[in-house]
Design an enzyme around this catalytic site. Structure first.
Site, PDB file in Angstrom:
ATOM      1  N   CYS A 280       0.765  -1.130  -0.171  1.00 40.20           N
ATOM      2  CA  CYS A 280      -0.241  -0.195   0.116  1.00 40.20           C
ATOM      3  C   CYS A 280       0.948   1.281  -0.038  1.00 40.20           C
ATOM      4  O   CYS A 280       0.260   2.393  -0.298  1.00 40.20           O
ATOM      5  CB  CYS A 280      -1.069  -0.054   1.373  1.00 40.20           C
ATOM      6  SG  CYS A 280      -2.072  -1.407   0.972  1.00 40.20           S
TER       7      CYS A 280
ATOM      8  N   HIS B 220      -2.948   7.178   3.291  1.00 36.08           N
ATOM      9  CA  HIS B 220      -3.229   6.066   2.880  1.00 36.08           C
ATOM     10  C   HIS B 220      -4.639   5.763   3.435  1.00 36.08           C
ATOM     11  O   HIS B 220      -4.890   5.788   4.752  1.00 36.08           O
ATOM     12  CB  HIS B 220      -2.398   4.815   3.205  1.00 36.08           C
ATOM     13  CG  HIS B 220      -3.014   3.332   2.806  1.00 36.08           C
ATOM     14  ND1 HIS B 220      -3.485   3.111   1.683  1.00 36.08           N
ATOM     15  CD2 HIS B 220      -3.044   2.476   3.657  1.00 36.08           C
ATOM     16  CE1 HIS B 220      -3.942   1.875   1.859  1.00 36.08           C
ATOM     17  NE2 HIS B 220      -3.948   1.472   2.952  1.00 36.08           N
TER      18      HIS B 220
ATOM     19  N   ASN C 251     -10.556   0.526   0.985  1.00 41.37           N
ATOM     20  CA  ASN C 251      -8.994   0.759   0.928  1.00 41.37           C
ATOM     21  C   ASN C 251      -8.839   0.285  -0.387  1.00 41.37           C
ATOM     22  O   ASN C 251      -8.831  -0.923  -0.703  1.00 41.37           O
ATOM     23  CB  ASN C 251      -8.490  -0.412   2.068  1.00 41.37           C
ATOM     24  CG  ASN C 251      -6.983  -0.182   2.003  1.00 41.37           C
ATOM     25  OD1 ASN C 251      -6.265   0.259   1.006  1.00 41.37           O
ATOM     26  ND2 ASN C 251      -6.548  -0.735   2.960  1.00 41.37           N
TER      27      ASN C 251
END
Length: 327
Positions: free
Chosen positions: A112, A253, A283
């Site tokens: 990520c 993030h 996400n």
């Protein structure tokens, strides 16, 4: 001259997956998902839509109709942890689709936080390129393809998407001021897909279908994020000689809305400075930072001179932070 963002865009697949649908797969409730994560829905790519398709759409959005940006591309770097196939690099497939033969193209996997790793690498590459050179940095993931739909703690979180930026030279005082990267490999098992590689190949003794799906120790990762992401933010500010109060937007993030808000509180940053996309998109893994950057611009256009701090934590465990002034 410094390197900055001179073009950007994103792509989200069309299928909306609600909490009701996720609850039906995982044996939980809509209320549990929203309370535990803050997410209400996410987007899934179609079965015939690969990570490269998401990346190509985002790249085209970032390049727009500017043939000058395309003609001066010195690199295409695709950050992803869900490549189309083990080889070749998915970036090569993107390059082919964009009609850009000869442009060096490769993948990068820091899960990520990969988009920020890619930004850092490409900025360094461009400092050694021709003065008018540009580069395309893409973050794209299709996590719906590696989800264990029976695991409510992971399937409730993730969606698919892609975001891209074009980097190029900008005037002094603008662009990227500082970057900060960390990897803590001792925590690598906290976020993983254990099977499918050379250590546990498909079909090897003891490797099951479940080993080919995503796993995460959510509580341990949460604690790591709350400890490490603020530290990375302060580290990159220190390198640049800036204060957190000078930052106009903090784009982190989008692990989940609850965790984003906890990070903002830990840093003492007002939520109006912290764009949020995870409520509607979940996400989106490596795509979440560029997707949120594009979304923030659509909601409130970025102004020249704005100071923007990008930060993310991902598998590895890896952390990245990038500080820039918008041009």
């Amino acid at each position: 001259m410094p390197i900055g963002i001179v073009g950007f865009g994103s792509y989200l697949p069309g299928r909306t997956v609600t909490n009701a649908e996720v609850a039906s797969w995982s044996g939980t409730t809509e209320d549990w998902i929203e309370t535990a994560t803050g997410i209400r829905e996410r987007r899934y790519a179609d079965d015939n839509e690969a990570t490269s398709d998401l990346a190509i759409a985002a790249a085209r959005a970032a390049l727009g109709d500017d043939e000058g940006l395309r003609s001066r591309l010195a690199a295409i770097v695709l950050a992803t942890s869900t490549p189309d196939q083990p080889q070749p690099a998915t970036a090569a497939l993107v390059q082919r689709a964009l009609g850009l033969p000869g442009v060096p193209s490769f993948d990068l996997n820091a899960v990520c936080s990969g988009f920020l790793y890619a930004l850092t690498i490409v900025e360094a590459m461009l400092t050694r390129s021709a003065p008018d050179a540009t580069a395309l940095v893409i973050g794209a993931d299709k996590y719906s393809a590696i989800m264990n739909r029976a695991d409510r703690r992971t399937v409730s979180l993730f969606g698919d998407g892609a975001g891209a930026v074009v980097l190029g030279q900008v005037p002094d005082g603008y662009g990227i001021h500082a970057t900060h990267l960390i990897t803590d490999g001792q925590y690598s098992e906290m976020i993983e897909v254990p099977g499918g590689g050379t250590r546990r190949p498909v079909g090897s003794p003891g490797t099951t279908e479940q080993d080919l799906l995503f796993r995460m120790n959510g509580f341990a990762v949460r604690e790591y994020v709350l400890r490490t992401l603020p530290a990375a933010v302060h580290a990159v500010l220190g390198t640049a000689g800036m204060k957190l109060s000078e930052i106009d937007r903090l784009i982190v993030h989008q692990a989940n809305p609850n965790l984003v808000e906890l990070c903002a509180a830990e840093l003492g940053v007002p939520l109006e400075k912290v764009p949020l996309t995870a409520v509607e998109l979940g996400n989106t893994a490596v795509a979440s930072v560029p997707v949120t950057l594009d979304s923030a611009h659509r909601r409130q256009p970025l102004r020249r001179g704005e100071r923007i701090l990008l930060a993310a934590v991902g598998g590895g465990l890896s952390t990245g932070a990038v500080l820039l002034t918008w041009y």
